[in-house]
Design an enzyme around this catalytic site. Sequence first.
Site, mmCIF file in Angstrom:
data_model
loop_
_atom_site.group_PDB
_atom_site.id
_atom_site.type_symbol
_atom_site.label_atom_id
_atom_site.label_comp_id
_atom_site.label_asym_id
_atom_site.label_seq_id
_atom_site.Cartn_x
_atom_site.Cartn_y
_atom_site.Cartn_z
ATOM 1 N N ASP A 176 31.652 -66.176 -22.794
ATOM 2 C CA ASP A 176 32.549 -66.574 -21.698
ATOM 3 C C ASP A 176 33.590 -65.486 -21.478
ATOM 4 O OD1 ASP A 176 31.233 -68.992 -21.293
ATOM 5 O OD2 ASP A 176 33.097 -70.159 -21.138
ATOM 6 N N LYS B 211 32.392 -63.758 -38.883
ATOM 7 C CA LYS B 211 33.701 -63.949 -39.504
ATOM 8 C C LYS B 211 33.441 -64.014 -40.996
ATOM 9 C CE LYS B 211 38.167 -64.962 -39.224
ATOM 10 N NZ LYS B 211 39.193 -64.053 -38.696
ATOM 11 N N ASP C 208 37.280 -62.530 -34.116
ATOM 12 C CA ASP C 208 38.621 -62.505 -33.503
ATOM 13 C C ASP C 208 38.942 -61.102 -32.972
ATOM 14 O OD1 ASP C 208 38.647 -61.694 -36.169
ATOM 15 O OD2 ASP C 208 40.652 -62.468 -36.587
ATOM 16 N N TYR D 90 25.889 -75.706 -33.942
ATOM 17 C CA TYR D 90 25.230 -76.519 -32.920
ATOM 18 C C TYR D 90 24.209 -77.493 -33.496
ATOM 19 C CZ TYR D 90 27.280 -74.301 -28.836
ATOM 20 O OH TYR D 90 28.156 -73.886 -27.860
ATOM 21 N N ASP E 132 28.718 -68.417 -28.010
ATOM 22 C CA ASP E 132 29.140 -69.266 -26.888
ATOM 23 C C ASP E 132 30.503 -68.802 -26.390
ATOM 24 O OD1 ASP E 132 29.153 -71.518 -25.118
ATOM 25 O OD2 ASP E 132 30.498 -72.540 -26.532
#
Length: 385
Positions: free
Chosen positions: A248, A187, A220, A137, A244
């Site tokens: 969701d 990750k 993942d 970001y 982010d």
Amino acid sequence: MTRNYSVAVLPGDGIGPEVVGAALTVLDAAEARYGFTTARAEYRAGAAHYRETGELFDVLEEELRGAQAILFGAMGDPSVAPGILERGFILEMRQRFAQAANVRPVRLYPGVASPITGLAPERCDMVIVRENTEGAYVGQGSTVHAGTPHTVAMQESLNTRAGIERVVDFSFRLAVSRRKRLTLCHKTNILVEAGKLWQEVVSEYAARYPEVETDYVHVDAMCFHLPLSPERFDVVVTDNLFGDIITDLGAVVQGGLGVATSANINLDESAPSMFEAIHGSAPDIAGKGWANPSGAILSLALMLGHLGEGEAAMAVEAAAVQVLGELPALSGAEMGATTGEVGERIAELVRSGNAEAGLVPDSLLGTLAALEPSRAETSGARPAR
Ligand code: IPM
Ligand code: MG
């Protein structure tokens, strides 16, 4: 100690003013019942205001800095190009106000249907803490040879030790006051540089908080485990972009964006924290009374916890959860009540003290306690307010 708090209110665009209006009705009820007061200042900001004035966050910065908390609606509509308000207002506020911990509870409320068949509320009660000021970001980017077949686009991710430490420390404190389990989500097998630093900091803090059990999940794999075995998680700490995305997913699991909520917590005492529902401004349904104000009202509960009004926070949460369970649908005409009516009903339960306290799990007390800055002082992490 005075129990009067200055609150800046930014309703924004679309359904923002509707859901914030409902939240303020609930705030009135909480004040009447629990004997505190707020001095509220409302500010115009968002797409409509930007079109008229060209003003973004910088114009409001100094004024907002003086508030003790910010209640935020939603921002944006199709008339303003994507990125302008997101970068010029929302990200600017998170960064300039050091709102480094984006706290997003993922809890399945009793009576709310999850798309995950058979998921019971007891199995889904975690808090995702998203680093809110760094990562992709804020990384620099550049494009060379634009408009040619040889275009090169570079987009970096910025990760500082201090930035990671502050959000990791906060997350451990949160875990201590909840079920004492912390998962790092990253990750590290591919983003090795940033991953190494995150892992190093988490290991270091794990030694300082021996009562907390820690583990690690790749982002993942998180997309697999979060919907299918949410009971694995208590506190999840993660990078800005991963956060982010997985929040969701968490919102879907808990019944939709209409009920998901968040707190953007300032971690250096330099500026106020900000509280908002996760949903956007939904211009397509604005003005219809179809928006569910629960996300905004649950963010009000987090704000009250942060201000030290824990009892009021628990009551607001219990009332919101009870009413959520009574609605035939979570939004739209099928909700069976307008945005304002849902707010009134929740306010009434708060005012009368009749909400069922049993709807709120013990873990919420812990979450609210961790949001309260005065509690954090005991860890020596921050100077007194
Ligand atoms: C969120 C939103 C924001 C983000 C946008 C509106 C800038 O998606 O709060 O999750 O990407 O952080
Ligand atoms: Mg998002």
